[in-house]
Design a protein around this motif. Structure first.
Motif, PDB file in Angstrom:
ATOM      1  N   THR A 265       0.849   1.864  18.625  1.00 12.01           N
ATOM      2  CA  THR A 265      -0.452   2.400  18.219  1.00 12.01           C
ATOM      3  C   THR A 265      -1.239   1.460  17.320  1.00 12.01           C
ATOM      4  OG1 THR A 265       0.562   3.569  16.362  1.00 12.01           O
ATOM      5  CG2 THR A 265       0.286   4.809  18.419  1.00 12.01           C
ATOM      6  N   GLY A 266      -0.604   0.386  16.851  1.00  8.87           N
ATOM      7  CA  GLY A 266      -1.292  -0.571  15.990  1.00  8.87           C
ATOM      8  C   GLY A 266      -1.161  -0.273  14.511  1.00  8.87           C
ATOM      9  N   ILE A 267      -0.480   0.792  14.172  1.00 12.55           N
ATOM     10  CA  ILE A 267      -0.296   1.147  12.763  1.00 12.55           C
ATOM     11  C   ILE A 267       0.514   0.071  12.051  1.00 12.55           C
ATOM     12  CG2 ILE A 267       0.785   2.820  11.194  1.00 12.55           C
ATOM     13  CD1 ILE A 267       0.136   4.973  13.330  1.00 12.55           C
ATOM     14  N   LYS A 268       1.530  -0.454  12.712  1.00 12.74           N
ATOM     15  CA  LYS A 268       2.396  -1.477  12.103  1.00 12.74           C
ATOM     16  C   LYS A 268       1.607  -2.722  11.715  1.00 12.74           C
ATOM     17  CE  LYS A 268       6.659  -3.693  11.943  1.00 12.74           C
ATOM     18  NZ  LYS A 268       6.594  -4.099  10.569  1.00 12.74           N
ATOM     19  N   SER A 269       0.704  -3.168  12.584  1.00 11.23           N
ATOM     20  CA  SER A 269      -0.065  -4.375  12.266  1.00 11.23           C
ATOM     21  C   SER A 269      -0.993  -4.144  11.076  1.00 11.23           C
ATOM     22  CB  SER A 269      -0.851  -4.859  13.479  1.00 11.23           C
ATOM     23  OG  SER A 269      -1.794  -3.904  13.875  1.00 11.23           O
ATOM     24  N   VAL A 270      -1.560  -2.965  10.955  1.00  7.55           N
ATOM     25  CA  VAL A 270      -2.424  -2.646   9.810  1.00  7.55           C
ATOM     26  C   VAL A 270      -1.598  -2.630   8.524  1.00  7.55           C
ATOM     27  CG1 VAL A 270      -3.868  -0.858   8.757  1.00  7.55           C
ATOM     28  CG2 VAL A 270      -4.096  -1.358  11.191  1.00  7.55           C
ATOM     29  N   VAL A 271      -0.447  -1.994   8.567  1.00  3.03           N
ATOM     30  CA  VAL A 271       0.422  -1.928   7.393  1.00  3.03           C
ATOM     31  C   VAL A 271       0.873  -3.328   6.990  1.00  3.03           C
ATOM     32  CG1 VAL A 271       2.677  -1.128   6.558  1.00  3.03           C
ATOM     33  CG2 VAL A 271       1.185   0.433   7.800  1.00  3.03           C
ATOM     34  N   ASP A 272       1.213  -4.158   7.975  1.00  2.00           N
ATOM     35  CA  ASP A 272       1.633  -5.528   7.672  1.00  2.00           C
ATOM     36  C   ASP A 272       0.516  -6.328   7.005  1.00  2.00           C
ATOM     37  OD1 ASP A 272       4.159  -5.083   8.668  1.00  2.00           O
ATOM     38  OD2 ASP A 272       3.737  -5.970  10.641  1.00  2.00           O
ATOM     39  N   ARG A 273      -0.701  -6.186   7.503  1.00  9.16           N
ATOM     40  CA  ARG A 273      -1.837  -6.916   6.908  1.00  9.16           C
ATOM     41  C   ARG A 273      -2.115  -6.454   5.485  1.00  9.16           C
ATOM     42  NH1 ARG A 273      -5.847  -6.129  11.720  1.00  9.16           N
ATOM     43  NH2 ARG A 273      -4.604  -7.086  13.314  1.00  9.16           N
ATOM     44  N   VAL A 274      -2.091  -5.164   5.268  1.00  4.46           N
ATOM     45  CA  VAL A 274      -2.353  -4.623   3.928  1.00  4.46           C
ATOM     46  C   VAL A 274      -1.258  -5.055   2.961  1.00  4.46           C
ATOM     47  CG1 VAL A 274      -2.495  -2.492   2.569  1.00  4.46           C
ATOM     48  CG2 VAL A 274      -3.710  -2.661   4.748  1.00  4.46           C
ATOM     49  N   SER A 275      -0.001  -4.973   3.388  1.00  2.00           N
ATOM     50  CA  SER A 275       1.092  -5.362   2.485  1.00  2.00           C
ATOM     51  C   SER A 275       1.060  -6.860   2.183  1.00  2.00           C
ATOM     52  CB  SER A 275       2.447  -4.946   3.061  1.00  2.00           C
ATOM     53  OG  SER A 275       2.730  -5.627   4.245  1.00  2.00           O
ATOM     54  N   GLU A 276       0.655  -7.679   3.149  1.00  3.74           N
ATOM     55  CA  GLU A 276       0.501  -9.112   2.883  1.00  3.74           C
ATOM     56  C   GLU A 276      -0.644  -9.370   1.914  1.00  3.74           C
ATOM     57  OE1 GLU A 276       0.080 -11.539   6.369  1.00  3.74           O
ATOM     58  OE2 GLU A 276       1.888 -10.700   7.285  1.00  3.74           O
ATOM     59  N   GLY A 277      -1.742  -8.668   2.089  1.00  2.00           N
ATOM     60  CA  GLY A 277      -2.898  -8.841   1.217  1.00  2.00           C
ATOM     61  C   GLY A 277      -2.624  -8.429  -0.216  1.00  2.00           C
ATOM     62  N   LEU A 278      -1.788  -7.417  -0.392  1.00  6.89           N
ATOM     63  CA  LEU A 278      -1.452  -6.935  -1.728  1.00  6.89           C
ATOM     64  C   LEU A 278      -0.198  -7.589  -2.294  1.00  6.89           C
ATOM     65  CD1 LEU A 278      -2.101  -3.114  -1.206  1.00  6.89           C
ATOM     66  CD2 LEU A 278      -3.592  -4.773  -2.325  1.00  6.89           C
ATOM     67  N   ASN A 279       0.441  -8.441  -1.498  1.00 11.42           N
ATOM     68  CA  ASN A 279       1.702  -9.080  -1.886  1.00 11.42           C
ATOM     69  C   ASN A 279       2.767  -8.059  -2.271  1.00 11.42           C
ATOM     70  OD1 ASN A 279       0.834 -11.710  -1.414  1.00 11.42           O
ATOM     71  ND2 ASN A 279      -0.099 -11.831  -3.449  1.00 11.42           N
ATOM     72  N   ILE A 280       2.823  -6.982  -1.500  1.00 10.79           N
ATOM     73  CA  ILE A 280       3.807  -5.925  -1.713  1.00 10.79           C
ATOM     74  C   ILE A 280       4.560  -5.734  -0.396  1.00 10.79           C
ATOM     75  CG2 ILE A 280       4.154  -3.486  -2.233  1.00 10.79           C
ATOM     76  CD1 ILE A 280       1.484  -3.534  -3.698  1.00 10.79           C
ATOM     77  N   PRO A 281       5.888  -5.801  -0.426  1.00 11.29           N
ATOM     78  CA  PRO A 281       6.633  -5.563   0.812  1.00 11.29           C
ATOM     79  C   PRO A 281       6.485  -4.102   1.248  1.00 11.29           C
ATOM     80  CG  PRO A 281       8.133  -5.840  -1.031  1.00 11.29           C
ATOM     81  CD  PRO A 281       6.759  -6.123  -1.541  1.00 11.29           C
ATOM     82  N   CYS A 282       6.343  -3.898   2.546  1.00 11.91           N
ATOM     83  CA  CYS A 282       6.114  -2.533   3.030  1.00 11.91           C
ATOM     84  C   CYS A 282       7.387  -1.700   3.033  1.00 11.91           C
ATOM     85  CB  CYS A 282       5.489  -2.550   4.427  1.00 11.91           C
ATOM     86  SG  CYS A 282       6.599  -3.075   5.732  1.00 11.91           S
ATOM     87  N   GLY A 283       8.544  -2.328   3.147  1.00  7.06           N
ATOM     88  CA  GLY A 283       9.807  -1.584   3.161  1.00  7.06           C
ATOM     89  C   GLY A 283      10.115  -0.956   4.499  1.00  7.06           C
TER      90      GLY A 283
END
Length: 65
Positions: free
Chosen positions: A17-35
């Protein structure tokens, strides 16, 4: 790849659904691992898909009215 448990199924859904790519981009931008991987492994351990674990229909519909 066959799903080992609930975590794998959720991973496949979020990737499709593309949710994973959005979460990956946001976590990279915030320098926070998504877990995501840790959560995936935990859910696979809690709800594995094998012969020992079978979902039972707890909400059986009675045909008698």
């Amino acid at each position: 790849m066959k799903s080992r448990g609930l975590g794998d199924s959720i991973h496949k859904f979020t990737k499709a659904t593309g949710i994973k790519s959005v979460v990956d981009r946001v976590s990279e931008g915030l320098n926070i691992p998504c877990g995501c991987e840790g959560r995936r492994d935990a859910l696979n351990k809690i709800m594995p898909y094998n012969d020992k674990f079978k979902m039972k229909n707890k909400w059986k519909v009675n045909s008698k009215n």
